[in-house]
Design a protein around this motif. Structure first.
Motif, mmCIF file in Angstrom:
data_model
loop_
_atom_site.group_PDB
_atom_site.id
_atom_site.type_symbol
_atom_site.label_atom_id
_atom_site.label_comp_id
_atom_site.label_asym_id
_atom_site.label_seq_id
_atom_site.Cartn_x
_atom_site.Cartn_y
_atom_site.Cartn_z
ATOM 1 N N ALA A 11 70.370 6.088 49.416
ATOM 2 C CA ALA A 11 69.995 7.048 50.337
ATOM 3 C C ALA A 11 68.943 6.467 51.385
ATOM 4 C CB ALA A 11 69.083 7.998 49.413
ATOM 5 N N GLY A 12 69.186 6.781 52.458
ATOM 6 C CA GLY A 12 68.384 6.221 53.525
ATOM 7 C C GLY A 12 69.229 5.081 54.144
ATOM 8 N N LEU A 16 66.412 0.914 56.737
ATOM 9 C CA LEU A 16 65.603 1.956 56.250
ATOM 10 C C LEU A 16 64.640 2.348 57.428
ATOM 11 C CD1 LEU A 16 66.012 3.486 53.677
ATOM 12 C CD2 LEU A 16 64.167 1.849 53.097
ATOM 13 N N TRP A 17 64.620 3.432 57.798
ATOM 14 C CA TRP A 17 63.517 4.127 58.848
ATOM 15 C C TRP A 17 62.296 3.339 58.748
ATOM 16 C CZ3 TRP A 17 59.361 7.743 59.263
ATOM 17 C CH2 TRP A 17 59.397 8.233 60.580
ATOM 18 N N GLY A 18 62.009 2.742 59.635
ATOM 19 C CA GLY A 18 60.541 2.230 59.647
ATOM 20 C C GLY A 18 60.339 0.983 58.801
ATOM 21 N N CYS A 19 61.429 0.332 58.357
ATOM 22 C CA CYS A 19 61.270 -0.888 57.310
ATOM 23 C C CYS A 19 61.516 -2.050 58.091
ATOM 24 C CB CYS A 19 62.339 -0.711 55.989
ATOM 25 S SG CYS A 19 62.119 -2.179 55.071
ATOM 26 N N MET A 56 78.425 11.179 58.504
ATOM 27 C CA MET A 56 78.234 12.288 59.261
ATOM 28 C C MET A 56 79.353 12.663 60.144
ATOM 29 S SD MET A 56 75.397 12.391 57.810
ATOM 30 C CE MET A 56 75.296 14.033 58.860
ATOM 31 N N ALA A 77 72.080 15.475 49.417
ATOM 32 C CA ALA A 77 72.547 15.339 50.728
ATOM 33 C C ALA A 77 73.512 13.998 51.255
ATOM 34 C CB ALA A 77 71.483 15.481 51.668
ATOM 35 N N GLN A 81 76.811 15.406 53.090
ATOM 36 C CA GLN A 81 76.344 15.980 54.411
ATOM 37 C C GLN A 81 77.284 15.793 55.341
ATOM 38 O OE1 GLN A 81 72.815 13.237 54.688
ATOM 39 N NE2 GLN A 81 74.233 11.546 54.995
ATOM 40 N N PHE A 84 78.962 19.574 56.049
ATOM 41 C CA PHE A 84 78.224 20.691 56.677
ATOM 42 C C PHE A 84 79.226 21.208 57.993
ATOM 43 C CE2 PHE A 84 74.047 19.264 54.773
ATOM 44 C CZ PHE A 84 74.247 19.792 53.986
ATOM 45 N N MET B 56 72.434 13.616 63.958
ATOM 46 C CA MET B 56 72.586 12.797 62.754
ATOM 47 C C MET B 56 71.931 11.575 62.941
ATOM 48 S SD MET B 56 73.871 15.433 61.143
ATOM 49 C CE MET B 56 73.422 14.512 59.780
ATOM 50 N N GLU B 60 67.712 6.769 64.011
ATOM 51 C CA GLU B 60 67.854 5.606 64.943
ATOM 52 C C GLU B 60 67.288 5.756 66.495
ATOM 53 O OE1 GLU B 60 72.033 4.043 65.352
ATOM 54 O OE2 GLU B 60 72.284 4.919 63.219
ATOM 55 N N PRO B 64 59.344 5.101 63.724
ATOM 56 C CA PRO B 64 58.046 5.734 63.469
ATOM 57 C C PRO B 64 57.234 5.344 64.462
ATOM 58 C CG PRO B 64 58.689 4.268 61.473
ATOM 59 C CD PRO B 64 59.905 4.216 62.436
ATOM 60 N N GLN B 81 69.246 18.439 59.640
ATOM 61 C CA GLN B 81 70.391 17.280 58.875
ATOM 62 C C GLN B 81 69.670 16.120 59.387
ATOM 63 O OE1 GLN B 81 74.032 19.186 59.508
ATOM 64 N NE2 GLN B 81 73.959 18.626 61.565
ATOM 65 N N PHE B 84 67.132 14.257 56.914
ATOM 66 C CA PHE B 84 67.376 13.845 55.482
ATOM 67 C C PHE B 84 67.389 12.046 55.732
ATOM 68 C CE2 PHE B 84 70.743 17.269 55.120
ATOM 69 C CZ PHE B 84 69.923 18.182 54.616
ATOM 70 N N HIS B 85 67.693 11.446 56.414
ATOM 71 C CA HIS B 85 67.874 9.981 56.309
ATOM 72 C C HIS B 85 66.439 9.379 56.576
ATOM 73 C CE1 HIS B 85 71.325 11.735 58.396
ATOM 74 N NE2 HIS B 85 72.060 10.708 57.607
ATOM 75 N N LEU B 86 65.387 9.986 57.020
ATOM 76 C CA LEU B 86 63.985 9.276 57.118
ATOM 77 C C LEU B 86 63.249 9.210 55.954
ATOM 78 C CD1 LEU B 86 64.982 10.390 60.019
ATOM 79 C CD2 LEU B 86 62.566 10.660 60.267
ATOM 80 N N ARG B 87 63.860 9.910 54.708
ATOM 81 C CA ARG B 87 62.861 10.228 53.743
ATOM 82 C C ARG B 87 62.840 9.039 52.754
ATOM 83 N NH1 ARG B 87 65.065 15.069 50.932
ATOM 84 N NH2 ARG B 87 66.913 14.300 51.374
ATOM 85 N N TRP B 88 63.503 7.806 53.048
ATOM 86 C CA TRP B 88 63.181 6.744 52.216
ATOM 87 C C TRP B 88 62.545 5.532 52.885
ATOM 88 C CZ3 TRP B 88 66.745 10.320 51.585
ATOM 89 C CH2 TRP B 88 66.813 10.989 50.074
ATOM 90 N N GLY B 89 62.205 5.960 54.158
ATOM 91 C CA GLY B 89 61.495 4.931 54.812
ATOM 92 C C GLY B 89 60.101 4.843 54.914
ATOM 93 N N ASN B 90 59.480 4.182 55.778
ATOM 94 C CA ASN B 90 57.871 4.213 56.020
ATOM 95 C C ASN B 90 57.465 4.731 57.090
ATOM 96 O OD1 ASN B 90 58.173 2.237 53.724
ATOM 97 N ND2 ASN B 90 58.748 0.492 55.235
ATOM 98 N N GLY B 91 56.307 5.071 57.461
ATOM 99 C CA GLY B 91 55.552 5.685 58.354
ATOM 100 C C GLY B 91 55.342 7.188 58.114
ATOM 101 N N GLU B 92 55.028 8.016 59.064
ATOM 102 C CA GLU B 92 54.468 9.401 58.831
ATOM 103 C C GLU B 92 55.146 10.249 60.011
ATOM 104 O OE1 GLU B 92 50.230 9.758 58.775
ATOM 105 O OE2 GLU B 92 50.187 8.647 56.658
ATOM 106 N N LEU B 93 55.462 11.407 59.778
ATOM 107 C CA LEU B 93 55.929 12.502 60.737
ATOM 108 C C LEU B 93 55.846 13.789 60.261
ATOM 109 C CD1 LEU B 93 57.647 12.575 63.427
ATOM 110 C CD2 LEU B 93 59.863 12.708 62.181
ATOM 111 N N PRO B 113 58.324 10.181 54.191
ATOM 112 C CA PRO B 113 57.219 10.310 54.994
ATOM 113 C C PRO B 113 57.008 11.535 55.968
ATOM 114 C CG PRO B 113 59.073 8.705 55.624
ATOM 115 C CD PRO B 113 59.569 9.804 54.565
#
Lengths: 253, 253
Positions: A11-12, A16-19, A56, A77, A81, A84, B56, B60, B64, B81, B84-93, B113
């Motif tokens: 997942a992710g 990974l976002w922000g890694c 997607m 998801a 996903q 959808f 989607m 990308e 962050p 949708q 969904f993908h951002l949730r295992w990353g780092n940062g804040e939103l 995040p």
């Protein structure tokens, strides 16, 4: 029987976002090490099955008629996903799945052309000349693995899981897949790996299938980082899947 | 204040899965007429806001720090949708959204995040020098429109809706947006347009805003088909948004 991985990521995904770990940083500039949501196309004779639907662009890749069915392991998801977008279109698509009263988002409420077919544990069914058995897995949502047989070749697709229930392990020991695709999200030494196998567990399981090929999938970035400095960590007969890779599964005569 | 549409399509987008209407058929070979899920980037001075997150590739497009916040109109999948993908990353939103106990899939359960900030009807808040008021809309899920003001320019983003509650209409009549972006999913003559405006309703509403620019979005393929043979159907001051289009909203001095 051919299995093509459309995605092999946890997942992710990777990156990974922000890694900023070495693997995620490299994946931003080198598409060959990216990992999309875990998802695969199985082709056996005339039958084409999508195993999970996390990428997607399912609607673009597979127009109506291109797939005989989708086999969904569970309703997180990142495994559904891609379904959808199909729901306001035309056509029909059978989606085999576990009993899960929640589903994901409003998939059940607004299924459109999707026909959800809930499977019982160890239920066996046939699509053309492909024989499929749904086996229960231990995960944070009701989850099924799929044991797929065609012309004597046997392939098991087990995503996501942290453990095999004893009855599933017994089934697999008896069934002896030629190819076993297994969730392996975490590197060894992960404290309390949650909801997914780590490499230590995958190695332990491989001893039950000495003649089979074990292919790790649903890979998290930390396992990629761990493997990047240990090119010889995996024994013979075990490999890590890559997005776009095709496996050929042939039965023993 | 600039608004760039990342997507302008109704649920399912254009082309729709399995649809052979002239517009969907053309969209398969001509990317300029495709419509992704309705979603826009608002830039005002130093502030960057994502209005809905249905595309989607949010992870990308926006690493962050690239966004100050996301404003979610409602929790249908085609509007969230991309989160969904951002949730295992780092940062804040920060994600501003309506009160909706369901959310979408497991966004609330596993936010990672994402920090969901539920807004009350007609609540006003500021992000930098941008002032935002959340207005209730009538849809099949709790839904907010966003009235956004920066340096005297006023832009309303109203997706999805089948009707404006009287208090929202009064607010808008008083506020008089320079640019009003409105859900217009269906062509005229749609029998019982469900959950969304049709063009007849949009034209009626435009009379309340004689000096404003009305931009139609969340477009369904049938409206595209209808418009394709009626190039002069829209009055002056009204237009249909396209994916990738940028609007500039400047206040009157």
């Amino acid at each position: 029987m051919r299995l093509t991985f459309l995605g092999t990521g946890a997942a992710g995904g990777v990156p990974l976002w922000g890694c900023d770990c070495p693997v995620c940083a490299r994946a931003r500039v080198d598409a060959s090490v990216r990992r999309q949501p875990n998802c695969a196309l199985l082709e056996a004779g005339e039958v084409r099955l999508l195993l999970d639907a996390g990428v997607m662009d399912v609607a673009e890749r597979f127009p109506p008629g291109a797939l005989d069915a989708v086999l969904v392991t569970h309703f997180h998801a990142d495994h559904v996903q891609g379904l959808f977008h199909l729901r306001w279109g035309n056509g029909e698509l059978d989606v085999y799945c576990p009993h899960d009263s929640e589903g994901c988002a409003d998939l059940y409420k607004s299924p459109g052309p999707l026909q959800f077919m809930q499977l019982s544990k160890f239920e066996t069914f046939e699509l053309g000349d492909v024989r499929i058995t749904a086996v229960p897995l231990v995960h944070s949502k009701p989850t099924l693995g799929y044991c797929i047989e065609h012309e004597g070749a046997r392939l098991a697709y087990l995503s996501d899981c942290s453990e095999l229930p004893p009855a599933t392990l017994e089934f697999l020991q008896r069934w002896q897949p030629h190819t076993l695709c297994l969730d392996c999200t975490f590197p060894p030494g992960t404290e309390q790996p949650r909801n997914h196998f780590d490499l230590t567990q995958a190695l332990a399981l491989s001893r039950d299938f000495p003649d089979g090929e074990l292919v790790l999938m649903h890979i998290g970035h930390k396992l990629d980082v761990w493997l990047s400095t240990r090119p010889d960590a995996l024994p013979s007969g075990m490999s890590v899947a890559r997005d776009g890779e095709t496996l050929v599964c042939v039965g023993t005569p």
